[in-house]
Design a protein around this motif. Structure first.
Motif, mmCIF file in Angstrom:
data_model
loop_
_atom_site.group_PDB
_atom_site.id
_atom_site.type_symbol
_atom_site.label_atom_id
_atom_site.label_comp_id
_atom_site.label_asym_id
_atom_site.label_seq_id
_atom_site.Cartn_x
_atom_site.Cartn_y
_atom_site.Cartn_z
ATOM 1 N N PRO A 186 0.826 -1.219 0.000
ATOM 2 C CA PRO A 186 0.000 0.000 0.000
ATOM 3 C C PRO A 186 0.848 1.252 0.000
ATOM 4 C CG PRO A 186 0.138 -0.884 2.211
ATOM 5 C CD PRO A 186 0.940 -1.808 1.331
ATOM 6 N N GLY A 187 0.268 2.334 -0.505
ATOM 7 C CA GLY A 187 0.854 3.645 -0.326
ATOM 8 C C GLY A 187 0.513 4.112 1.079
ATOM 9 N N PRO A 188 0.559 5.401 1.365
ATOM 10 C CA PRO A 188 0.234 5.904 2.696
ATOM 11 C C PRO A 188 -1.173 5.506 3.132
ATOM 12 C CG PRO A 188 1.254 7.611 1.363
ATOM 13 C CD PRO A 188 0.956 6.480 0.433
ATOM 14 N N VAL A 189 -1.289 5.020 4.347
ATOM 15 C CA VAL A 189 -2.574 4.568 4.891
ATOM 16 C C VAL A 189 -2.904 5.389 6.129
ATOM 17 C CG1 VAL A 189 -3.901 2.597 5.738
ATOM 18 C CG2 VAL A 189 -2.082 2.234 4.065
ATOM 19 N N GLU A 190 -4.144 5.719 6.271
ATOM 20 C CA GLU A 190 -4.612 6.545 7.388
ATOM 21 C C GLU A 190 -4.651 5.717 8.665
ATOM 22 O OE1 GLU A 190 -8.791 8.463 7.979
ATOM 23 O OE2 GLU A 190 -7.742 9.664 6.485
ATOM 24 N N THR A 191 -3.495 5.597 9.335
ATOM 25 C CA THR A 191 -3.386 4.848 10.587
ATOM 26 C C THR A 191 -2.495 5.631 11.542
ATOM 27 O OG1 THR A 191 -1.375 3.640 9.967
ATOM 28 C CG2 THR A 191 -3.483 2.678 9.280
ATOM 29 N N LEU A 234 -1.616 -0.886 -3.963
ATOM 30 C CA LEU A 234 -2.601 0.181 -3.784
ATOM 31 C C LEU A 234 -1.888 1.512 -3.512
ATOM 32 C CD1 LEU A 234 -4.973 -1.724 -1.328
ATOM 33 C CD2 LEU A 234 -5.465 -1.215 -3.711
ATOM 34 N N PRO A 235 -2.460 2.618 -3.990
ATOM 35 C CA PRO A 235 -3.519 2.737 -4.997
ATOM 36 C C PRO A 235 -2.975 2.447 -6.399
ATOM 37 C CG PRO A 235 -2.694 4.899 -4.421
ATOM 38 C CD PRO A 235 -1.960 3.930 -3.532
ATOM 39 N N GLY A 236 -3.864 2.335 -7.377
ATOM 40 C CA GLY A 236 -3.464 1.968 -8.723
ATOM 41 C C GLY A 236 -2.483 2.941 -9.354
ATOM 42 N N TRP A 237 -2.712 4.247 -9.142
ATOM 43 C CA TRP A 237 -1.835 5.239 -9.768
ATOM 44 C C TRP A 237 -0.418 5.165 -9.215
ATOM 45 C CZ3 TRP A 237 0.693 8.821 -6.832
ATOM 46 C CH2 TRP A 237 0.164 9.104 -5.556
ATOM 47 N N MET A 238 -0.297 4.812 -7.928
ATOM 48 C CA MET A 238 1.030 4.707 -7.339
ATOM 49 C C MET A 238 1.748 3.458 -7.842
ATOM 50 S SD MET A 238 2.128 5.078 -3.316
ATOM 51 C CE MET A 238 1.612 6.797 -3.257
ATOM 52 N N ASN A 239 0.973 2.401 -8.080
ATOM 53 C CA ASN A 239 1.544 1.195 -8.658
ATOM 54 C C ASN A 239 2.076 1.474 -10.060
ATOM 55 O OD1 ASN A 239 2.133 -1.641 -8.851
ATOM 56 N ND2 ASN A 239 0.311 -1.857 -10.124
#
Length: 263
Positions: A186-191, A234-239
């Motif tokens: 994953p990219g940055p996740v809200e945690t 995730l997200p697709g654009w970062m992939n």
């Protein structure tokens, strides 16, 4: 739809964030969940919640994955009490955003012990039974930082590059046994990850609109359990950006410089 019903799913770092949401979804789908984290009080609260909400069979154990002896002892207890694992989610991990010359050896060792060596230790505990049964699934929570290294994440990225390398080799080793290995990037996740990694709060604030929700990542992870999914990105654009970086690293660094220096 019911591929997890009656299956044993072990989740490390299950007291919050992605790990907690994975536990919730797995329990909802009928899995026998084993939750591991350093805070036993938090785990016991989650255990009560899942039992009340889903009537789920939930086991909790205090575990610091950086302690190899503790990993061995806890997993032996799990095997004696709960049984062998069908799915292991190696989710425990953390990051600190600092430039390379501001990172000391103790910080580096501590992060590698959690993010890499702890992940390996937990995996080694479940692999013998998975090989014997010729089935099982190892899911390693890595990061897009393991594909695109950026300033102030030299140490964190190094641990995640290590997780990807380990996972890719492991996948080939266990393929003949019918065991699946999935990396989750994953990219940055809200945690609460950023409460440690980004003490100033400036980076989290600057990328707030791009942050993934824990529930979104967990849904992808649980949906892929016991399937032959190689990677979840995730997200697709970062992939897509990661693929561009692999093919044209110099070009990506030139045009992405502004984004890379947001920390």
């Amino acid at each position: 739809m019911n591929q997890l019903k009656g299956k044993t799913v072990i989740v490390t770092g299950a007291s919050g964030g992605i790990g907690l949401e994975i536990a919730r979804l797995a329990a909802e789908k009928g899995a026998r969940t084993v939750l591991l984290a350093r805070s036993l009080a938090k785990l016991e609260s989650i255990q009560a919640e899942l039992a009340e909400k889903y009537g789920a069979e939930v086991y909790v154990y205090q575990l610091d994955v950086s302690d190899a002896n503790m990993v061995e002892q806890v997993f032996k207890k799990i095997f004696d009490t709960v049984g062998e694992a069908d799915v292991l989610v190696n989710n425990a991990g953390y990051g600190i955003f600092k430039e390379a010359d501001q990172t000391d050896a103790k910080e580096a060792e501590a992060m590698f012990r959690v993010n890499v060596l702890g992940l390996m230790a937990c995996t080694n505990m479940v692999l013998p039974a998975m090989k014997r049964r010729r089935q099982g699934h190892i899911m390693n929570i890595a990061s897009q930082a393991g594909k695109i290294a950026t300033p102030k994440s030299s140490l964190y990225s190094a641990t995640k590059f290590a997780v990807l390398g380990y996972s890719n080799a492991l996948r080939l080793e266990v393929m003949e046994y019918g065991i699946h290995v999935t990396t989750v990037n994953p990219g940055p996740v809200e945690t609460n990850f950023f409460s440690i990694a980004d003490e100033s709060g400036s980076y989290a604030k600057s990328i707030a609109r791009f942050m993934l929700k824990s529930e979104e990542v967990a849904a992808k992870v649980v949906g892929a359990m016991l399937t032959n999914k190689r990677e979840i990105n995730l997200p697709g654009w970062m992939n897509a950006a990661g693929k561009l970086y692999t093919l044209f690293p110099g070009t990506a660094e030139f045009f992405g410089k502004k984004a890379f220096f947001k920390k």
